[in-house]
Write an enzyme that holds these catalytic residues in place. Structure first.
Site, mmCIF file in Angstrom:
data_model
loop_
_atom_site.group_PDB
_atom_site.id
_atom_site.type_symbol
_atom_site.label_atom_id
_atom_site.label_comp_id
_atom_site.label_asym_id
_atom_site.label_seq_id
_atom_site.Cartn_x
_atom_site.Cartn_y
_atom_site.Cartn_z
ATOM 1 N N TYR A 185 38.464 32.519 61.599
ATOM 2 C CA TYR A 185 37.176 32.042 61.086
ATOM 3 C C TYR A 185 37.288 30.662 60.455
ATOM 4 C CZ TYR A 185 35.482 36.840 61.642
ATOM 5 O OH TYR A 185 35.114 38.064 62.149
ATOM 6 N N ARG A 216 42.181 45.161 23.936
ATOM 7 C CA ARG A 216 41.500 46.046 24.890
ATOM 8 C C ARG A 216 41.181 47.345 24.153
ATOM 9 N NH1 ARG A 216 45.180 45.796 30.298
ATOM 10 N NH2 ARG A 216 46.153 47.469 29.094
ATOM 11 N N LYS A 244 49.755 55.517 37.394
ATOM 12 C CA LYS A 244 48.330 55.231 37.519
ATOM 13 C C LYS A 244 48.051 54.500 38.833
ATOM 14 C CE LYS A 244 48.652 50.855 34.993
ATOM 15 N NZ LYS A 244 48.134 50.038 33.881
ATOM 16 N N MET A 256 39.086 40.722 57.967
ATOM 17 C CA MET A 256 39.004 42.060 57.386
ATOM 18 C C MET A 256 40.083 42.993 57.921
ATOM 19 S SD MET A 256 35.776 44.689 57.248
ATOM 20 C CE MET A 256 34.771 43.564 56.273
#
Length: 397
Positions: free
Chosen positions: A279, A145, A44, A327
């Site tokens: 940053y 779940r 998956k 990013m």
């Protein structure tokens, strides 16, 4: 699911090297721990970020007879384009109303049912397709779940048996999933095993004759022989990662991490002391030093939560992310060393060369190894090595 079979001719900004020989060896190691059970290779989420198609093929070469996915779309793509032998069974379990039930029936997938709405939809699809659906009934034994609650289990079993008598479904399996198998000794594990046995016994007493009964994920396979039943479903361990520190390290378990993430340095430069980095200036150089620019960031799956802590191997030394991960890039303080732009930075790998592992990044980011490899994004090409089986020995199925 996308697959990059070969590296491009031009150097890439980064690469995730996927060692398929390591994956095959992991499958053989895991199979040996559950010799009496069939093996489902869980691929998956694009094979936990490694590439579903090549990893599924490699797992089958090493003896897997089932392949598991979460979504039906993943399973349908595997059946149509994955290059798997026709007799390999493919199962998917994460359905929503209105899903591609008919396509799944026509493709011969094994589909999971957790409630009556799903049974109704798959029965309708089977009628439309003119062939029975392969269904597996999932029991909620405590994870909370998907899965059918014990109070609703008689209704689901009865409905599935009616549909089977009408020739619309074949009940191929009964299954469940552990909540805390990665915490050996957790009281929920024994409780779930008891609940699973009881729900299986009820279904069989009513006339269900499943091909497989299964509950063991990676930690269940590794630590709970009594949970192996007819089939085991390893996921993260197949890719060489431990499901949790409590279960043991990859090396303890005889597993080898399959993915190595590397990139060339984009820039090396001298800066004075007191120079802010990235940053927010959360890192300020303590003195004159050299900085290296690593051209990977959170858009590529490098976790921003590892800002200031993430490890990288450059020039044979561990470095640490300096300041915030951006990013597309982050910075490391090279401490005055002067590697060249283009020299290799290794974010993680098996650890053979002293490089960090995915688990090291997981600890730096306060997460789990599963997330580190799975989140590596599509901008990073997957480069497959050891695709053949030369000198690996024969697989005894």
């Amino acid at each position: 699911m996308t697959e990059t079979a070969r590296p491009a001719a031009a150097p890439s900004r980064a690469r995730a090297e996927i060692d398929l020989a390591a994956l095959r060896a992991n499958v053989r190691t895991l199979r040996a721990k559950a010799p009496g059970a069939a093996f489902m290779a869980v691929v998956k989420a694009d094979g936990y970020g490694h590439g579903a198609f090549p990893c599924a093929r490699a797992a089958v070469e090493a003896g897997a007879t089932w392949v598991g996915t979460a979504t039906p779309e993943e399973a349908l793509a595997l059946r149509a384009r994955g290059g798997l032998p026709a007799d390999v069974r493919i199962m998917c379990w994460l359905w929503t109303p209105g899903g591609p039930w008919r396509e799944a029936v026509e493709a011969g997938l094994d589909v999971s049912l957790s409630g009556m709405w799903a049974l109704r939809e798959v029965v309708g699809a089977a009628r439309a397709a003119g062939r029975p659906a392969r269904v597996q009934l999932k029991a909620d034994t405590g994870l909370g779940r998907s899965g059918c609650q014990p109070a609703d289990w008689p209704e689901l079993v009865a409905g599935a048996l009616r549909a089977e008598r009408d020739g619309l479904v074949r009940i191929t399996g009964l299954w469940s999933h552990f909540a805390c198998a990665d915490e050996p000794g957790h009281p929920s594990v024994a409780a779930q095993l008891t609940g699973f046995r009881e729900m299986v016994a009820y279904a069989e007493s009513e006339g269900v004759r499943p091909e497989v009964r299964h509950i063991a994920n990676s930690p269940g396979l590794l630590t709970l022989p009594e949970a192996h039943f007819d089939l085991v479903r390893p996921g993260v361990s197949m890719y060489g990662l431990s499901p949790s520190p409590e279960v043991g390290t990859s090396a303890d378990l005889g597993l080898r991490p399959v993915m190595t993430l590397t990139t060339p340095l984009a820039l090396v430069k001298h800066v004075p002391g007191g120079h802010g980095v990235s940053y927010g200036h959360h890192y300020v150089t303590p003195g004159a030093t050299t900085l290296g620019l690593v051209p990977l960031g959170y858009a590529d799956g490098v976790p921003r939560h590892a800002s200031g802590t993430g490890p990288v191997l450059i020039g044979g030394k561990w470095r640490t992310v300096a300041g915030r991960i951006a990013m597309d890039q982050f910075v490391v303080d090279l401490g005055g060393d002067e590697p060249q732009a283009g020299d290799e930075a290794v974010l993680f790998g098996p650890g053979d060369r002293g490089e960090p592992t995915a688990e090291d990044w997981a600890q730096a980011a306060g997460t789990i190894g599963y997330e580190i490899v799975t989140r590596i994004g599509g901008r990073v090409p997957r480069v497959y090595v050891n695709e053949g089986r030369v000198n690996e020995g024969r697989v005894n199925d």
